[in-house]
Design a protein around this motif. Structure first.
Motif, PDB file in Angstrom:
ATOM      1  N   ILE A  57      39.648 -13.859  49.142  1.00  0.00           N
ATOM      2  CA  ILE A  57      40.440 -14.205  47.960  1.00  0.00           C
ATOM      3  C   ILE A  57      41.236 -13.001  47.460  1.00  0.00           C
ATOM      4  CG2 ILE A  57      40.269 -14.880  45.530  1.00  0.00           C
ATOM      5  CD1 ILE A  57      37.933 -16.695  46.385  1.00  0.00           C
ATOM      6  N   SER A  58      40.591 -11.850  47.374  1.00  0.00           N
ATOM      7  CA  SER A  58      41.296 -10.674  46.848  1.00  0.00           C
ATOM      8  C   SER A  58      42.358 -10.175  47.829  1.00  0.00           C
ATOM      9  CB  SER A  58      40.307  -9.563  46.494  1.00  0.00           C
ATOM     10  OG  SER A  58      39.506  -9.252  47.599  1.00  0.00           O
ATOM     11  N   ALA A  59      42.113 -10.251  49.139  1.00  0.00           N
ATOM     12  CA  ALA A  59      43.131  -9.846  50.115  1.00  0.00           C
ATOM     13  C   ALA A  59      44.321 -10.800  50.080  1.00  0.00           C
ATOM     14  CB  ALA A  59      42.537  -9.795  51.515  1.00  0.00           C
ATOM     15  N   SER A  60      44.050 -12.095  49.915  1.00  0.00           N
ATOM     16  CA  SER A  60      45.141 -13.068  49.798  1.00  0.00           C
ATOM     17  C   SER A  60      45.979 -12.805  48.551  1.00  0.00           C
ATOM     18  CB  SER A  60      44.591 -14.487  49.751  1.00  0.00           C
ATOM     19  OG  SER A  60      43.886 -14.779  50.920  1.00  0.00           O
ATOM     20  N   ALA A  61      45.307 -12.507  47.448  1.00  0.00           N
ATOM     21  CA  ALA A  61      46.032 -12.192  46.211  1.00  0.00           C
ATOM     22  C   ALA A  61      46.861 -10.914  46.368  1.00  0.00           C
ATOM     23  CB  ALA A  61      45.053 -12.050  45.052  1.00  0.00           C
ATOM     24  N   LEU A  62      46.313  -9.933  47.066  1.00  0.00           N
ATOM     25  CA  LEU A  62      47.050  -8.689  47.293  1.00  0.00           C
ATOM     26  C   LEU A  62      48.289  -8.926  48.157  1.00  0.00           C
ATOM     27  CD1 LEU A  62      47.094  -5.522  47.066  1.00  0.00           C
ATOM     28  CD2 LEU A  62      45.984  -5.559  49.300  1.00  0.00           C
ATOM     29  N   VAL A  63      48.135  -9.696  49.219  1.00  0.00           N
ATOM     30  CA  VAL A  63      49.273  -9.997  50.101  1.00  0.00           C
ATOM     31  C   VAL A  63      50.337 -10.771  49.334  1.00  0.00           C
ATOM     32  CG1 VAL A  63      49.985 -11.348  52.116  1.00  0.00           C
ATOM     33  CG2 VAL A  63      47.944  -9.914  52.227  1.00  0.00           C
ATOM     34  N   TRP A  64      49.930 -11.792  48.596  1.00  0.00           N
ATOM     35  CA  TRP A  64      50.881 -12.597  47.830  1.00  0.00           C
ATOM     36  C   TRP A  64      51.594 -11.743  46.780  1.00  0.00           C
ATOM     37  CZ3 TRP A  64      50.807 -13.892  42.572  1.00  0.00           C
ATOM     38  CH2 TRP A  64      51.774 -14.826  42.179  1.00  0.00           C
ATOM     39  N   GLY A  65      50.833 -10.930  46.049  1.00  0.00           N
ATOM     40  CA  GLY A  65      51.422 -10.104  45.000  1.00  0.00           C
ATOM     41  C   GLY A  65      52.384  -9.053  45.543  1.00  0.00           C
ATOM     42  N   THR A  66      52.025  -8.446  46.660  1.00  0.00           N
ATOM     43  CA  THR A  66      52.892  -7.419  47.239  1.00  0.00           C
ATOM     44  C   THR A  66      54.195  -8.017  47.740  1.00  0.00           C
ATOM     45  OG1 THR A  66      50.903  -6.238  47.939  1.00  0.00           O
ATOM     46  CG2 THR A  66      52.969  -5.530  48.881  1.00  0.00           C
ATOM     47  N   PHE A  67      54.125  -9.141  48.427  1.00  0.00           N
ATOM     48  CA  PHE A  67      55.354  -9.775  48.903  1.00  0.00           C
ATOM     49  C   PHE A  67      56.193 -10.311  47.749  1.00  0.00           C
ATOM     50  CE2 PHE A  67      53.388  -9.666  53.066  1.00  0.00           C
ATOM     51  CZ  PHE A  67      54.483  -9.442  53.888  1.00  0.00           C
ATOM     52  N   ARG A  68      55.548 -10.737  46.680  1.00  0.00           N
ATOM     53  CA  ARG A  68      56.293 -11.209  45.503  1.00  0.00           C
ATOM     54  C   ARG A  68      57.029 -10.052  44.838  1.00  0.00           C
ATOM     55  NH1 ARG A  68      54.715 -12.820  39.847  1.00  0.00           N
ATOM     56  NH2 ARG A  68      56.338 -14.287  39.247  1.00  0.00           N
ATOM     57  N   LEU A  69      56.351  -8.914  44.685  1.00  0.00           N
ATOM     58  CA  LEU A  69      57.020  -7.737  44.119  1.00  0.00           C
ATOM     59  C   LEU A  69      58.181  -7.283  44.987  1.00  0.00           C
ATOM     60  CD1 LEU A  69      54.031  -5.527  42.923  1.00  0.00           C
ATOM     61  CD2 LEU A  69      55.725  -6.647  41.495  1.00  0.00           C
ATOM     62  N   ASN A  70      57.990  -7.322  46.306  1.00  0.00           N
ATOM     63  CA  ASN A  70      59.042  -6.924  47.227  1.00  0.00           C
ATOM     64  C   ASN A  70      60.260  -7.838  47.087  1.00  0.00           C
ATOM     65  OD1 ASN A  70      60.262  -5.500  49.367  1.00  0.00           O
ATOM     66  ND2 ASN A  70      59.490  -6.958  50.852  1.00  0.00           N
ATOM     67  N   ALA A  71      60.031  -9.131  46.963  1.00  0.00           N
ATOM     68  CA  ALA A  71      61.141 -10.073  46.834  1.00  0.00           C
ATOM     69  C   ALA A  71      61.803  -9.981  45.462  1.00  0.00           C
ATOM     70  CB  ALA A  71      60.640 -11.494  47.067  1.00  0.00           C
ATOM     71  N   ARG A  72      61.021  -9.677  44.437  1.00  0.00           N
ATOM     72  CA  ARG A  72      61.560  -9.668  43.079  1.00  0.00           C
ATOM     73  C   ARG A  72      62.341  -8.402  42.763  1.00  0.00           C
ATOM     74  NH1 ARG A  72      58.049 -10.989  37.700  1.00  0.00           N
ATOM     75  NH2 ARG A  72      59.828 -11.325  36.347  1.00  0.00           N
ATOM     76  N   TYR A  73      61.803  -7.246  43.124  1.00  0.00           N
ATOM     77  CA  TYR A  73      62.407  -5.986  42.712  1.00  0.00           C
ATOM     78  C   TYR A  73      63.178  -5.270  43.808  1.00  0.00           C
ATOM     79  CZ  TYR A  73      59.665  -6.438  38.484  1.00  0.00           C
ATOM     80  OH  TYR A  73      59.132  -6.890  37.317  1.00  0.00           O
ATOM     81  N   GLY A  74      62.993  -5.628  45.049  1.00  0.00           N
ATOM     82  CA  GLY A  74      63.737  -4.978  46.120  1.00  0.00           C
ATOM     83  C   GLY A  74      63.148  -3.626  46.494  1.00  0.00           C
TER      84      GLY A  74
END
Length: 110
Positions: A57-74
C-alpha cells in the motif's frame, strides 16, 4: 560506413519511465526508506502479511504520488514552488512615506 551518435544524453537531466531529475531521487529514496521500514517491521516480529500489506500500500501510494507530482509541476516545478514560498511577501521599509520619494543629500564628513 555507419554513423553513430556518441554522447547524445549530455546536458540532459536523468529520466526513468517519465520521471525526471528530482522526482527520480524522491522515488528511489522513498522506495529505499520503505524497504528499510519493511525489514524493521519484519525483524521486530510483526506478522508477515501485515508487513507485506503495509509495503504494498505504501509503495503504491509513493509511486502514485511521485508520478502525480511529476505530471503536475514538471521538471523544475518543485524547486520553483519552494523558491516562491521562501521569498518575502512584503518589503518592509521603516522610512516615512515622504522620505521614500524625496531626494536626500548625504553629508560628507572630512
Amino acid at each position: 560506413m555507419a554513423e553513430y551518435q556518441v554522447n547524445k544524453g549530455i546536458g540532459r537531466s536523468p529520466e526513468f519511465k517519465g520521471l525526471k531529475s528530482q522526482y527520480l531521487f524522491i522515488f528511489a529514496g522513498g522506495l529505499l526508506a520503505l524497504f528499510v521500514i519493511f525489514v524493521v517491521m519484519y525483524m521486530s516480529g510483526i506478522d508477515q502479511w501485515v508487513c507485506i500489506g503495509f509495503g504494498t500500500i505504501s509503495a503504491s501510494a509513493l509511486v502514485w504520488g511521485t508520478f502525480r507530482l511529476n505530471a503536475r509541476y514538471g521538471e523544475f516545478g518543485l524547486m520553483k514552488l519552494q523558491a516562491s514560498r521562501n521569498r518575502p511577501r512584503h518589503i518592509i521599509s521603516r522610512r516615512s512615506f515622504h522620505r521614500l520619494f524625496s531626494a536626500t543629500s548625504k553629508k560628507r564628513s572630512v
